[in-house]
Design a protein around this motif. Structure first.
Motif, PDB file in Angstrom:
ATOM      1  N   ARG A  74      -8.218   2.261   8.215  1.00 31.14           N
ATOM      2  CA  ARG A  74      -7.838   2.069   9.614  1.00 31.14           C
ATOM      3  C   ARG A  74      -6.331   2.268   9.776  1.00 31.14           C
ATOM      4  O   ARG A  74      -5.863   2.812  10.773  1.00 31.14           O
ATOM      5  CB  ARG A  74      -8.234   0.662  10.091  1.00 31.14           C
ATOM      6  CG  ARG A  74      -9.721   0.398  10.018  1.00 31.14           C
ATOM      7  CD  ARG A  74     -10.435   0.336  11.346  1.00 31.14           C
ATOM      8  NE  ARG A  74      -9.700  -0.230  12.441  1.00 31.14           N
ATOM      9  CZ  ARG A  74      -9.809  -1.498  12.843  1.00 31.14           C
ATOM     10  NH1 ARG A  74     -10.584  -2.326  12.180  1.00 31.14           N
ATOM     11  NH2 ARG A  74      -9.158  -1.910  13.899  1.00 31.14           N
ATOM     12  N   THR A  75      -5.560   1.799   8.778  1.00 29.86           N
ATOM     13  CA  THR A  75      -4.111   1.996   8.849  1.00 29.86           C
ATOM     14  C   THR A  75      -3.786   3.479   8.839  1.00 29.86           C
ATOM     15  O   THR A  75      -2.988   3.960   9.656  1.00 29.86           O
ATOM     16  CB  THR A  75      -3.425   1.307   7.655  1.00 29.86           C
ATOM     17  OG1 THR A  75      -3.841  -0.051   7.621  1.00 29.86           O
ATOM     18  CG2 THR A  75      -1.916   1.376   7.777  1.00 29.86           C
TER      19      THR A  75
ATOM     20  N   PRO B  61      -5.034 -13.773  -1.585  1.00 34.67           N
ATOM     21  CA  PRO B  61      -5.362 -13.784  -0.155  1.00 34.67           C
ATOM     22  C   PRO B  61      -5.740 -12.409   0.378  1.00 34.67           C
ATOM     23  O   PRO B  61      -6.415 -12.304   1.392  1.00 34.67           O
ATOM     24  CB  PRO B  61      -4.084 -14.303   0.504  1.00 34.67           C
ATOM     25  CG  PRO B  61      -3.021 -14.203  -0.527  1.00 34.67           C
ATOM     26  CD  PRO B  61      -3.691 -14.245  -1.857  1.00 34.67           C
TER      27      PRO B  61
ATOM     28  N   LEU C 119      -4.538   4.837  12.244  1.00 35.52           N
ATOM     29  CA  LEU C 119      -3.598   4.403  13.289  1.00 35.52           C
ATOM     30  C   LEU C 119      -2.268   5.128  13.178  1.00 35.52           C
ATOM     31  O   LEU C 119      -1.712   5.598  14.171  1.00 35.52           O
ATOM     32  CB  LEU C 119      -3.359   2.893  13.172  1.00 35.52           C
ATOM     33  CG  LEU C 119      -4.475   1.993  13.658  1.00 35.52           C
ATOM     34  CD1 LEU C 119      -4.185   0.543  13.307  1.00 35.52           C
ATOM     35  CD2 LEU C 119      -4.637   2.142  15.157  1.00 35.52           C
ATOM     36  N   ILE C 120      -1.761   5.218  11.945  1.00 34.56           N
ATOM     37  CA  ILE C 120      -0.448   5.843  11.774  1.00 34.56           C
ATOM     38  C   ILE C 120      -0.535   7.337  12.080  1.00 34.56           C
ATOM     39  O   ILE C 120       0.358   7.908  12.701  1.00 34.56           O
ATOM     40  CB  ILE C 120       0.078   5.635  10.338  1.00 34.56           C
ATOM     41  CG1 ILE C 120       0.156   4.147  10.009  1.00 34.56           C
ATOM     42  CG2 ILE C 120       1.427   6.290  10.154  1.00 34.56           C
ATOM     43  CD1 ILE C 120       1.212   3.397  10.752  1.00 34.56           C
TER      44      ILE C 120
ATOM     45  N   ILE D  35       2.806  -5.854   3.401  1.00 32.78           N
ATOM     46  CA  ILE D  35       2.229  -6.867   4.282  1.00 32.78           C
ATOM     47  C   ILE D  35       2.594  -8.242   3.737  1.00 32.78           C
ATOM     48  O   ILE D  35       2.290  -8.547   2.582  1.00 32.78           O
ATOM     49  CB  ILE D  35       0.692  -6.757   4.316  1.00 32.78           C
ATOM     50  CG1 ILE D  35       0.268  -5.358   4.745  1.00 32.78           C
ATOM     51  CG2 ILE D  35       0.091  -7.833   5.215  1.00 32.78           C
ATOM     52  CD1 ILE D  35       0.492  -5.058   6.183  1.00 32.78           C
TER      53      ILE D  35
ATOM     54  N   THR E 265      -9.303 -11.739   1.483  1.00 34.81           N
ATOM     55  CA  THR E 265      -9.927 -12.169   2.731  1.00 34.81           C
ATOM     56  C   THR E 265      -9.586 -11.234   3.884  1.00 34.81           C
ATOM     57  O   THR E 265      -9.971 -11.475   5.008  1.00 34.81           O
ATOM     58  CB  THR E 265      -9.450 -13.585   3.102  1.00 34.81           C
ATOM     59  OG1 THR E 265      -8.033 -13.540   3.311  1.00 34.81           O
ATOM     60  CG2 THR E 265      -9.767 -14.579   2.013  1.00 34.81           C
ATOM     61  N   LEU E 266      -8.841 -10.190   3.605  1.00 33.15           N
ATOM     62  CA  LEU E 266      -8.468  -9.272   4.675  1.00 33.15           C
ATOM     63  C   LEU E 266      -9.625  -8.317   4.985  1.00 33.15           C
ATOM     64  O   LEU E 266     -10.526  -8.127   4.176  1.00 33.15           O
ATOM     65  CB  LEU E 266      -7.226  -8.474   4.274  1.00 33.15           C
ATOM     66  CG  LEU E 266      -5.958  -9.277   4.016  1.00 33.15           C
ATOM     67  CD1 LEU E 266      -4.825  -8.357   3.596  1.00 33.15           C
ATOM     68  CD2 LEU E 266      -5.561 -10.061   5.248  1.00 33.15           C
ATOM     69  N   ASP E 267      -9.528  -7.738   6.135  1.00 35.24           N
ATOM     70  CA  ASP E 267     -10.510  -6.773   6.599  1.00 35.24           C
ATOM     71  C   ASP E 267     -10.716  -5.658   5.561  1.00 35.24           C
ATOM     72  O   ASP E 267      -9.759  -5.010   5.148  1.00 35.24           O
ATOM     73  CB  ASP E 267      -9.972  -6.181   7.911  1.00 35.24           C
ATOM     74  CG  ASP E 267     -10.976  -5.283   8.591  1.00 35.24           C
ATOM     75  OD1 ASP E 267     -11.872  -4.776   7.892  1.00 35.24           O
ATOM     76  OD2 ASP E 267     -10.853  -5.101   9.805  1.00 35.24           O
TER      77      ASP E 267
ATOM     78  N   ASP F 263       0.182 -12.860  13.011  1.00 27.81           N
ATOM     79  CA  ASP F 263      -0.461 -13.184  11.744  1.00 27.81           C
ATOM     80  C   ASP F 263       0.276 -12.694  10.507  1.00 27.81           C
ATOM     81  O   ASP F 263       0.009 -13.148   9.421  1.00 27.81           O
ATOM     82  CB  ASP F 263      -1.880 -12.597  11.729  1.00 27.81           C
ATOM     83  CG  ASP F 263      -2.724 -13.192  12.831  1.00 27.81           C
ATOM     84  OD1 ASP F 263      -2.868 -14.418  12.821  1.00 27.81           O
ATOM     85  OD2 ASP F 263      -3.195 -12.448  13.693  1.00 27.81           O
ATOM     86  N   PHE F 264       1.145 -11.725  10.670  1.00 30.79           N
ATOM     87  CA  PHE F 264       1.804 -11.210   9.474  1.00 30.79           C
ATOM     88  C   PHE F 264       3.072 -10.452   9.844  1.00 30.79           C
ATOM     89  O   PHE F 264       3.291 -10.108  11.007  1.00 30.79           O
ATOM     90  CB  PHE F 264       0.867 -10.283   8.683  1.00 30.79           C
ATOM     91  CG  PHE F 264       0.443  -9.068   9.461  1.00 30.79           C
ATOM     92  CD1 PHE F 264       1.157  -7.884   9.370  1.00 30.79           C
ATOM     93  CD2 PHE F 264      -0.665  -9.113  10.298  1.00 30.79           C
ATOM     94  CE1 PHE F 264       0.772  -6.764  10.096  1.00 30.79           C
ATOM     95  CE2 PHE F 264      -1.051  -7.991  11.024  1.00 30.79           C
ATOM     96  CZ  PHE F 264      -0.331  -6.824  10.927  1.00 30.79           C
TER      97      PHE F 264
ATOM     98  N   LEU G 207       3.717   0.543   2.689  1.00 29.83           N
ATOM     99  CA  LEU G 207       3.485  -0.502   3.694  1.00 29.83           C
ATOM    100  C   LEU G 207       3.437  -1.843   2.982  1.00 29.83           C
ATOM    101  O   LEU G 207       2.660  -2.026   2.053  1.00 29.83           O
ATOM    102  CB  LEU G 207       2.164  -0.262   4.428  1.00 29.83           C
ATOM    103  CG  LEU G 207       1.732  -1.343   5.427  1.00 29.83           C
ATOM    104  CD1 LEU G 207       2.676  -1.399   6.614  1.00 29.83           C
ATOM    105  CD2 LEU G 207       0.312  -1.095   5.923  1.00 29.83           C
TER     106      LEU G 207
ATOM    107  N   ILE H  65       0.853  -1.195   0.000  1.00 25.80           N
ATOM    108  CA  ILE H  65       0.000   0.000   0.000  1.00 25.80           C
ATOM    109  C   ILE H  65       0.882   1.235   0.000  1.00 25.80           C
ATOM    110  O   ILE H  65       1.855   1.310   0.754  1.00 25.80           O
ATOM    111  CB  ILE H  65      -0.901   0.014   1.253  1.00 25.80           C
ATOM    112  CG1 ILE H  65      -1.681  -1.300   1.347  1.00 25.80           C
ATOM    113  CG2 ILE H  65      -1.864   1.185   1.218  1.00 25.80           C
ATOM    114  CD1 ILE H  65      -2.186  -1.583   2.732  1.00 25.80           C
TER     115      ILE H  65
ATOM    116  N   ARG I 195      -9.248  -2.056   6.126  1.00 31.76           N
ATOM    117  CA  ARG I 195      -7.864  -1.977   6.603  1.00 31.76           C
ATOM    118  C   ARG I 195      -7.126  -0.726   6.141  1.00 31.76           C
ATOM    119  O   ARG I 195      -6.330  -0.175   6.902  1.00 31.76           O
ATOM    120  CB  ARG I 195      -7.085  -3.219   6.189  1.00 31.76           C
ATOM    121  CG  ARG I 195      -6.981  -3.424   4.678  1.00 31.76           C
ATOM    122  CD  ARG I 195      -6.426  -4.805   4.376  1.00 31.76           C
ATOM    123  NE  ARG I 195      -6.274  -5.063   2.962  1.00 31.76           N
ATOM    124  CZ  ARG I 195      -7.266  -5.466   2.178  1.00 31.76           C
ATOM    125  NH1 ARG I 195      -8.490  -5.614   2.677  1.00 31.76           N
ATOM    126  NH2 ARG I 195      -7.068  -5.680   0.895  1.00 31.76           N
ATOM    127  N   TYR I 196      -7.390  -0.251   4.932  1.00 34.35           N
ATOM    128  CA  TYR I 196      -6.617   0.904   4.437  1.00 34.35           C
ATOM    129  C   TYR I 196      -6.861   2.131   5.297  1.00 34.35           C
ATOM    130  O   TYR I 196      -5.935   2.778   5.774  1.00 34.35           O
ATOM    131  CB  TYR I 196      -6.979   1.232   2.992  1.00 34.35           C
ATOM    132  CG  TYR I 196      -6.760   0.099   2.028  1.00 34.35           C
ATOM    133  CD1 TYR I 196      -5.582  -0.641   2.071  1.00 34.35           C
ATOM    134  CD2 TYR I 196      -7.710  -0.226   1.079  1.00 34.35           C
ATOM    135  CE1 TYR I 196      -5.374  -1.694   1.199  1.00 34.35           C
ATOM    136  CE2 TYR I 196      -7.510  -1.266   0.197  1.00 34.35           C
ATOM    137  CZ  TYR I 196      -6.341  -1.998   0.269  1.00 34.35           C
ATOM    138  OH  TYR I 196      -6.141  -3.031  -0.593  1.00 34.35           O
TER     139      TYR I 196
END
Lengths: 326, 385
Positions: A248-249, A237, A252-253, A293, A240-242, A276-277, A291, A198, A245-246
C-alpha cells in the motif's frame, strides 16, 4: 549484472499495462490508451543501479505465441531469470490460455530449467463477488497444470496494491543480498528506536528489504522456515501492523509521485507526525529510498533525518559490495 | 479534562454520530435519472472509488445524508421525479440547490426541469444560490466538452431571459465536473464556501498567515472530504489545488497504515505543563466573539457554567511536510491539523521551511487559535439552535 525477465500471457491480459505502471510511473487510468504489443518489446530497466532487468514483454496474440514456441523457441526461452505469466481472470478462452502456458513451461524447462516462475491472476477487480474463492479455484487449476512445480501465484489488479505486492516479491528473488540488507536495516531500526524500516527501489518504489526480516517477505520463506520466525518475532510491534502496508505504501507514494510530476515537480522527501506514528521517507542511496516508522512519540523527525544521513555511506557500500560479489 | 485525549477520540472521519439537534445547513441535489447525483455524494463523502460509481442503484426516494464537514450539512439526494411541490419541505429551507446535468444531455428535458426549479426557488427565497454541475465531463473529448458546457450554459440563461429579462441577474453558477478528476472537489468546494458564514474571517487569517510565512498559497481543507473551505486571496491555480488534494489523500491513507495495536496507547505527547491547557485558555478566548454568540441564544437556552469548552486544547497536532525537487528553488508542502475537521496545507519555498521552521510553527499556533475560536462560535450557535 543483467537478468532476463519474460513477461508472457494471452493478448489483452494486461502485461503491458502493469509494466507501464510499475516501471514508467503511469497511473492506472491511462492504461486504456495502450495498444497491443506486437511481437516482443524489449526494455532495459535499470533497477538498483547496477542490476539491470532485461524485460521481454511478449505480445500474446496466437500468431506470436506460436512463433515463440517454434521458430523463436531458443531465442525466447534461453537465459531466462524469471518467467512472469499473466492470466486474465475473466478470460473467455481459459482452456487455450492454459494450453499455451503448458507449452511455455515446456520451453522453459528445455532452455532455462532454473528460472523462477511467477503466475499472476490478473484483473481481479473485475470479479464482483467471491474474489477469494475465484482466486483459489484458479490457483488450484494452475497447480494442476504444473504438478511438479511449487508455484508462486498472486491475484493482482492495477487498481489496488496487489500489483505491488506481486512485483515486490518477484524483484526480491532477483536481489542477491536481500538478507544482508535486512540485517543492516534492523540494526539501523534499532539505532532509530524505530518499529520498522523499509527500503524501496527509487524509480519503481517496490520494496527491496525491510527491517522486520525475511519472514515478512512471504512466498520466499518456505513453510518450514516460518515457525521459528514467528517465535522470534512475536514481541515485535511491527507484527501487529497492517499486513498489506508495504504494497500500500508503494502504491500511495507512486500515486503521489505522479501528482508531483503533473506540476513538473519531482517528489523528494516526506516527513509525518500523525496520531499514531512518526515517519520519515528520504533518499538512502542514489537508487533507494528509506521509510522509517517510529511509534515512540519522543523521537523527533530531525533525529531520524540525521540518522539517515549518517547511514548513507554504509548502505552505498553494501550495495557496491553486493554487485561486485554477484 | 486534564487527561490528554487518546487517539481514539480523534477519528479521521467526519461522520460522527449526530448527537442533539444540531442545526444543519440544507443542500438540495437535483437532476434527471442517472445524471450522477448519488455518485457525486458517494465519491465526495464516502470515498467510493470513481470506477465503482457505475454500480450504484438508482435513487428511488429522497435520501437525506447528514455530512459533517466544517459545517454540518444535510444533503438531500432526490430521485428524478421530484418537484418543488412533492419535495416535502419548502425550497426556502435550503441554503443551496445543486442541479446535475449529464454533459451529453443537450435536450430540452433537463433544462426545462432546471428552469422550473430556478423559478420556484426564486419565488420561495430570492437569494438561494443555484449551482449547475455539468457532469460526466470525462465522457467527451476536450473540444466537445467545452462546446457542450457552453451550450448548456447559454440555453439555460436564454430560457430565463425569455421569461423575464430581470432573471439575467439570478445567482446561478455553472461548473464543469467529473468524478474522475479534481474538478468535482474544486467545484463542490466553491459551493461549500458560499455556505460558510465565517468565510471572510477564515480568509483573513489565511492572508495574514501567507504574508507572514512567505507562503505563495495556502488552503484550509476539510480533511475527510478533501474540500477546501477557504484559501488566501491569491488566485487558485488548479494544478496546485490538485496537488494539495492528492497530498491530503495520501496522508489520509497513510494514517491507518502503520497504526499499531500494541504501541498505540503510548502515543500521546506527555502533558508536562502544570496548568491544564484547557483551564489556561478558557478565559482568554476572545470575549467579543464569545459574548455575541452567547447573547443571541441566551433567551432560549441557559448556558451552564460547568465545562468551559467541549474540547480542551490539545498538546499534539499531526503535521507533515513533503519536499519537491527540482522546481526552483524547491517547494515544500506542509500539512498541519487545525481542528478535528480542518487542516492547513501551505506551499512554501523549501529554503524558508528549512531555515525558519520554528517561526513557521509559531505562526501556525496563532493561526490555529484563531480558526478554533471562529469554529467554536459557529458550533455554539448551531448547538443552541
Amino acid at each position: 549484472m543483467k537478468k532476463k525477465v519474460l513477461l508472457m500471457g494471452a493478448s489483452g491480459s494486461g502485461k503491458t499495462s502493469m509494466r507501464s505502471i510499475i516501471f514508467s510511473n503511469n497511473p492506472a487510468s491511462l492504461t486504456s490508451r495502450l495498444g497491443a504489443t506486437i511481437d516482443v518489446e524489449q526494455n532495459h530497466v535499470r533497477f538498483l543501479g547496477d542490476l539491470i532487468l532485461n524485460l521481454w514483454d511478449c505480445g500474446g496474440q496466437d500468431a506470436f505465441m506460436d512463433s515463440y514456441l517454434t521458430s523463436q523457441r531458443a531465442t525466447i526461452f534461453q537465459h531466462v531469470g524469471v518467467l512472469i505469466y499473466v492470466f486474465d481472470i475473466e478470460s473467455r478462452e481459459a482452456a487455450k490460455d492454459l494450453e499455451y502456458y503448458r507449452d511455455c513451461l515446456e520451453g522453459l524447462r528445455q532452455f532455462s530449467p532454473n528460472a523462477a516462475i511467477f503466475l499472476l491472476v490478473h484483473k481481479m477487480d473485475l470479479v464482483r463477488a467471491g474474489r477469494e474463492v475465484t482466486f483459489e479455484k484458479k490457483r488450484d487449476e494452475l497447480q494442476e497444470c504444473s504438478p511438479e512445480l511449487s508455484l508462486s501465484v498472486f491475484g493482482t489488479s492495477i487498481y489496488d496494491e496487489s500489483l505491488y505486492k506481486a512485483w515486490s516479491n518477484i524483484v526480491h528473488t532477483l536481489i542477491p543480498n536481500a538478507n544482508i540488507l535486512s540485517t543492516h536495516l534492523s540494526t539501523f531500526a534499532q539505532a532509530c528506536s524505530a518499529t520498522e524500516v523499509i527500503l524501496f527501489e527509487r524509480t519503481t518504489f517496490l520494496v527491496i528489504a525491510t527491517s522486520s526480516s525475511s519472514s515478512s517477505r512471504p512466498a520466499l520463506s518456505s513453510t518450514n522456515g516460518r515457525t521459528n520466525n514467528d517465535a522470534r518475532q512475536s514481541d515485535n510491534p511491527a507484527n501487529t501492523l497492517d499486513p498489506t502496508r508495504y504494497e500500500r505504501t508503494s502504491e500511495l507514494i507512486k500515486a503521489f509521485k505522479h501528482s508531483c510530476s503533473r506540476v513538473r515537480g519531482e517528489f523528494h522527501s516526506l516527513e509525518m507526525e500523525l496520531w499514531d506514528f512518526t515517519a520519515v521517507l528520504d533518499e538512502m542511496t542514489k537508487n533507494t529510498y528509506v521509510l522509517i516508522i517510529v511509534h515512540d512519540p519522543s523521537i523527533e523527525t530531525a533525529a531520524l533525518k540525521l540518522n539517515i544521513r549518517m547511514a548513507r555511506r554504509k548502505f552505498e557500500e553494501l550495495q557496491g559490495d553486493s554487485l561486485i560479489s554477484s | 479534562m486534564a487527561a490528554a485525549p487518546s487517539p481514539a477520540d480523534h477519528p479521521h472521519n467526519g461522520l460522527d454520530a449526530p448527537d442533539g439537534p444540531v442545526q444543519r445547513t440544507k443542500v438540495l441535489l437535483l437532476g434527471l435519472r442517472r445524471a450522477g447525483k448519488t455518485s457525486i455524494l458517494e465519491v465526495l463523502f464516502n470515498q467510493l472509488p470513481p470506477k465503482q460509481t457505475f454500480y450504484l442503484e438508482t435513487t428511488m426516494r429522497i435520501v437525506k445524508h447528514q455530512v459533517d464537514t466544517v459545517i454540518p450539512l444535510e444533503i438531500w439526494d432526490t430521485p428524478a421525479n421530484v418537484t418543488a411541490e412533492n419535495l416535502g419541505a419548502p425550497l426556502s429551507e435550503f441554503s443551496s440547490i445543486i442541479f446535475v446535468i449529464d454533459i451529453r444531455d443537450l435536450y430540452n428535458q433537463p433544462i426545462s426541469k432546471l428552469v422550473e426549479f430556478i423559478l420556484a426557488a426564486n419565488k420561495a427565497k430570492g437569494d438561494i444560490p443555484i449551482e449547475v454541475f455539468v457532469h460526466k465531463a470525462e465522457k467527451l473529448q476536450e473540444e466537445d466538452k467545452i462546446e457542450n458546457y457552453r451550450q448548456i450554459n447559454d440555453r439555460v440563461l436564454d430560457r430565463l431571459i425569455d421569461i423575464d429579462p430581470d432573471y439575467e441577474h439570478l445567482n446561478i453558477s455553472f461548473h464543469l465536473t467529473s468524478v474522475y478528476d479534481h474538478s468535482l472537489h474544486e467545484s463542490f468546494s466553491k459551493v461549500l464556501q458560499k455556505l460558510v458564514e465565517s468565510l471572510p474571517f477564515l480568509e483573513g487569517l489565511l492572508n495574514v498567515f501567507c504574508a507572514n510565512s512567505q507562503s505563495p498559497k495556502a488552503f484550509l481543507f476539510d480533511i475527510r472530504s478533501r474540500l477546501y473551505v477557504a484559501t488566501d486571496a491569491s488566485p487558485v491555480d488548479s494544478a496546485t489545488h490538485n496537488l494539495c488534494c492528492d497530498y491530503l489523500q495520501m496522508l489520509n491513507s497513510f494514517g491507518p497504515l502503520y497504526k499499531s495495536i500494541t504501541s498505540g496507547s503510548s502515543r500521546q505527547r506527555p502533558a508536562t505543563q502544570t496548568p491544564t491547557p484547557a483551564a489556561s485558555s478558557g478565559p482568554s478566548r476572545s470575549p467579543s466573539l464569545h459574548d455575541s454568540a452567547a447573547g443571541s441564544q441566551s433567551s432560549d437556552a441557559p448556558i451552564s457554567p460547568g465545562p468551559p469548552k467541549k474540547h480542551p486544547k490539545e498538546l499534539f497536532y499531526p503535521s507533515a511536510a513533503t519536499t519537491l525537487h527540482p522546481v526552483t528553488p524547491g517547494t515544500t508542502l506542509t500539512y498541519h491539523l487545525i481542528t478535528r475537521h480542518l487542516a492547513l496545507l501551505a506551499v512554501l519555498p523549501t529554503s524558508v521551511y528549512e531555515s525558519r521552521r520554528g517561526l513557521l510553527e509559531y505562526n501556525i499556533v496563532f493561526f490555529r487559535e484563531g480558526i478554533q475560536e471562529i469554529c467554536d462560535v459557529e458550533d455554539e450557535v448551531r448547538d443552541g439552535g
